[in-house]
Design an enzyme around this catalytic site. Sequence first.
Site, PDB file in Angstrom:
ATOM      1  N   GLU A   3      47.993  61.126   8.790  1.00  0.00           N
ATOM      2  CA  GLU A   3      47.128  60.619   9.861  1.00  0.00           C
ATOM      3  C   GLU A   3      46.501  62.105  10.558  1.00  0.00           C
ATOM      4  OE1 GLU A   3      50.304  59.276  12.826  1.00  0.00           O
ATOM      5  OE2 GLU A   3      50.768  57.844  11.560  1.00  0.00           O
TER       6      GLU A   3
ATOM      7  N   GLY B 141      53.170  52.714  18.371  1.00  0.00           N
ATOM      8  CA  GLY B 141      54.199  52.357  18.598  1.00  0.00           C
ATOM      9  C   GLY B 141      54.852  52.790  20.200  1.00  0.00           C
TER      10      GLY B 141
ATOM     11  N   SER C 206      71.235  48.798   5.911  1.00  0.00           N
ATOM     12  CA  SER C 206      70.990  50.772   6.383  1.00  0.00           C
ATOM     13  C   SER C 206      73.036  51.150   5.071  1.00  0.00           C
ATOM     14  CB  SER C 206      71.403  50.549   7.818  1.00  0.00           C
ATOM     15  OG  SER C 206      72.965  49.371   8.072  1.00  0.00           O
ATOM     16  N   ARG C 207      72.859  52.435   5.719  1.00  0.00           N
ATOM     17  CA  ARG C 207      73.712  53.052   4.451  1.00  0.00           C
ATOM     18  C   ARG C 207      74.757  51.733   4.814  1.00  0.00           C
ATOM     19  NH1 ARG C 207      72.730  58.917   6.447  1.00  0.00           N
ATOM     20  NH2 ARG C 207      71.335  58.061   7.860  1.00  0.00           N
TER      21      ARG C 207
ATOM     22  N   ALA D  26      57.271  53.139  11.344  1.00  0.00           N
ATOM     23  CA  ALA D  26      58.421  54.140  11.436  1.00  0.00           C
ATOM     24  C   ALA D  26      57.719  55.964  11.290  1.00  0.00           C
ATOM     25  CB  ALA D  26      59.457  53.728  10.084  1.00  0.00           C
ATOM     26  N   ARG D  27      57.428  55.978   9.402  1.00  0.00           N
ATOM     27  CA  ARG D  27      56.877  56.586   9.367  1.00  0.00           C
ATOM     28  C   ARG D  27      55.581  56.730   7.721  1.00  0.00           C
ATOM     29  NH1 ARG D  27      56.842  58.378  13.355  1.00  0.00           N
ATOM     30  NH2 ARG D  27      57.247  60.296  14.341  1.00  0.00           N
TER      31      ARG D  27
ATOM     32  N   PHE E 141      69.160  49.771  10.541  1.00  0.00           N
ATOM     33  CA  PHE E 141      69.124  49.008  12.183  1.00  0.00           C
ATOM     34  C   PHE E 141      69.874  49.545  13.155  1.00  0.00           C
ATOM     35  CE2 PHE E 141      71.162  44.990  12.784  1.00  0.00           C
ATOM     36  CZ  PHE E 141      70.166  44.213  13.025  1.00  0.00           C
ATOM     37  N   GLY E 142      68.946  51.079  13.056  1.00  0.00           N
ATOM     38  CA  GLY E 142      69.044  52.305  14.627  1.00  0.00           C
ATOM     39  C   GLY E 142      68.534  50.908  16.142  1.00  0.00           C
ATOM     40  N   ARG E 143      68.451  52.074  16.977  1.00  0.00           N
ATOM     41  CA  ARG E 143      67.722  51.428  18.077  1.00  0.00           C
ATOM     42  C   ARG E 143      66.828  50.184  17.940  1.00  0.00           C
ATOM     43  NH1 ARG E 143      70.180  57.036  19.900  1.00  0.00           N
ATOM     44  NH2 ARG E 143      67.734  57.483  18.735  1.00  0.00           N
ATOM     45  N   ILE E 144      65.734  51.390  17.573  1.00  0.00           N
ATOM     46  CA  ILE E 144      64.305  50.015  17.574  1.00  0.00           C
ATOM     47  C   ILE E 144      64.400  48.908  16.604  1.00  0.00           C
ATOM     48  CG2 ILE E 144      61.663  49.947  16.623  1.00  0.00           C
ATOM     49  CD1 ILE E 144      61.609  53.275  17.724  1.00  0.00           C
TER      50      ILE E 144
ATOM     51  N   HIS F 186      48.922  54.092  14.933  1.00  0.00           N
ATOM     52  CA  HIS F 186      50.097  55.355  15.649  1.00  0.00           C
ATOM     53  C   HIS F 186      50.169  54.886  17.078  1.00  0.00           C
ATOM     54  CE1 HIS F 186      53.443  57.993  14.328  1.00  0.00           C
ATOM     55  NE2 HIS F 186      53.649  57.636  15.953  1.00  0.00           N
TER      56      HIS F 186
HETATM   57  C1  8YV Z   1      55.340  59.039  20.004  1.00  0.00           C
HETATM   58  C2  8YV Z   1      56.716  58.049  17.540  1.00  0.00           C
HETATM   59  O1  8YV Z   1      54.395  59.214  19.885  1.00  0.00           O
HETATM   60  O2  8YV Z   1      58.442  58.700  18.794  1.00  0.00           O
HETATM   61  C3  8YV Z   1      58.115  59.038  17.293  1.00  0.00           C
HETATM   62  O3  8YV Z   1      58.828  59.192  16.556  1.00  0.00           O
HETATM   63  O4  8YV Z   1      56.352  57.333  16.120  1.00  0.00           O
HETATM   64  C4  8YV Z   1      55.939  57.903  18.469  1.00  0.00           C
HETATM   65  O5  8YV Z   1      56.448  56.652  19.067  1.00  0.00           O
HETATM   66  C5  8YV Z   1      55.572  60.793  19.077  1.00  0.00           C
HETATM   67  O6  8YV Z   1      56.341  60.790  17.720  1.00  0.00           O
HETATM   68  C6  8YV Z   1      55.114  61.374  19.913  1.00  0.00           C
HETATM   69  O7  8YV Z   1      55.284  63.123  18.983  1.00  0.00           O
END
Ligand code: 8YV
Length: 321
Positions: free
Chosen positions: A270, A290, A179-180, A240-241, A156-159, A288
């Site tokens: 990726e 976002g 969240s933690r 996220a990742r 629950f950070g910014r995004i 990817h």
């Molecule tokens: C970016 C992202 O485009 O900011 C991040 O962590 O995953 C993406 O939105 C990418 O990391 C660019 O380095």
Amino acid sequence: MTRPKVLLTRKWPQAVERRLAAAYDVVLNPDDQPLSPAVLAEAMMEFDAICPTVVDSITADVVAREGARVKIFANYGVGVNHIDLEACRRHGIAVSNTPDVLTDATAELALTLMLMIARRAGEGERQVRAGRWVGWGATRLLGTTLVGKTLGVVGFGRIGQATARMARHGLGMSILYSSRRPAAPEVEAETGGRWRPLDDMLAEADVVSLHIPGGADTHHLIDAARLQKMKPTALLINTARGSVVDEAALEAALRAGTIAGAGLDVFSAEPEVPDGFLDLENVVLLPHMGSATTETREAMGDRAVDNLDAFFAGKPPPDLL
Ligand code: 8YV
């Protein structure tokens, strides 16, 4: 005074490349091809600053080059799991990132994925483009209404908070988060978020959206056991990742009906996407993207240059990590 020498590892929007070139001795990457580890290691000796992106692995080996000249990595992006921060700290190299400016764009993409998978938009579009659409039907391509459902936000950070806000105000969804530790009462009031332990939240949510950093601490946080805790009707969203999800377990869960669908913008290797996802209708796959809006990518460049400007003026970069 000689101007600091700066390397962009990838192409940036023109306006920010121009701003950078006005103040620094810049080497751009007009072909926009990822640099090899060997070129990156060589660049450590040649430049005062490198602006990497998510595709550049800044490992302890790269950082530890004998006689390295680089003093700052001004990362273009918020996530820095591709940079060995501990090695940078040991070698006295500063690292900055670009928070805030990509929050809304990334949250928008989480909503895009939620809507696409809930409403089977990818599947419908594939039918139209392949000439397989045979016309309207009252029982065809029925998805799930999101209005009034429960969103579970992991991290629950910014995004995570921005995604909660959009889902709450745009779609009237109820918000749970894990969240933690619980967020401040004013954040909960504003987002409508109610804290739950992760496993409880997974069992309650209709849509689960991931907003935690990558790296060892979160590796395969969503594994077979956690997917099993989710509702069979639930949707999983990952902006996220890729490493946060055990992709083999997710594929198995999607095939078995353990969960109903997934929307993925990130993958663990990726640009490779696991083959097993490609023939599944109940997963939306995006490359990817976002933060991929014109406004955001320019703002990310500006933020990275702000960090360089402060650093080379002898001040702390605003986004120093
Ligand atoms: C970016 C992202 O485009 O900011 C991040 O962590 O995953 C993406 O939105 C990418 O990391 C660019 O380095």
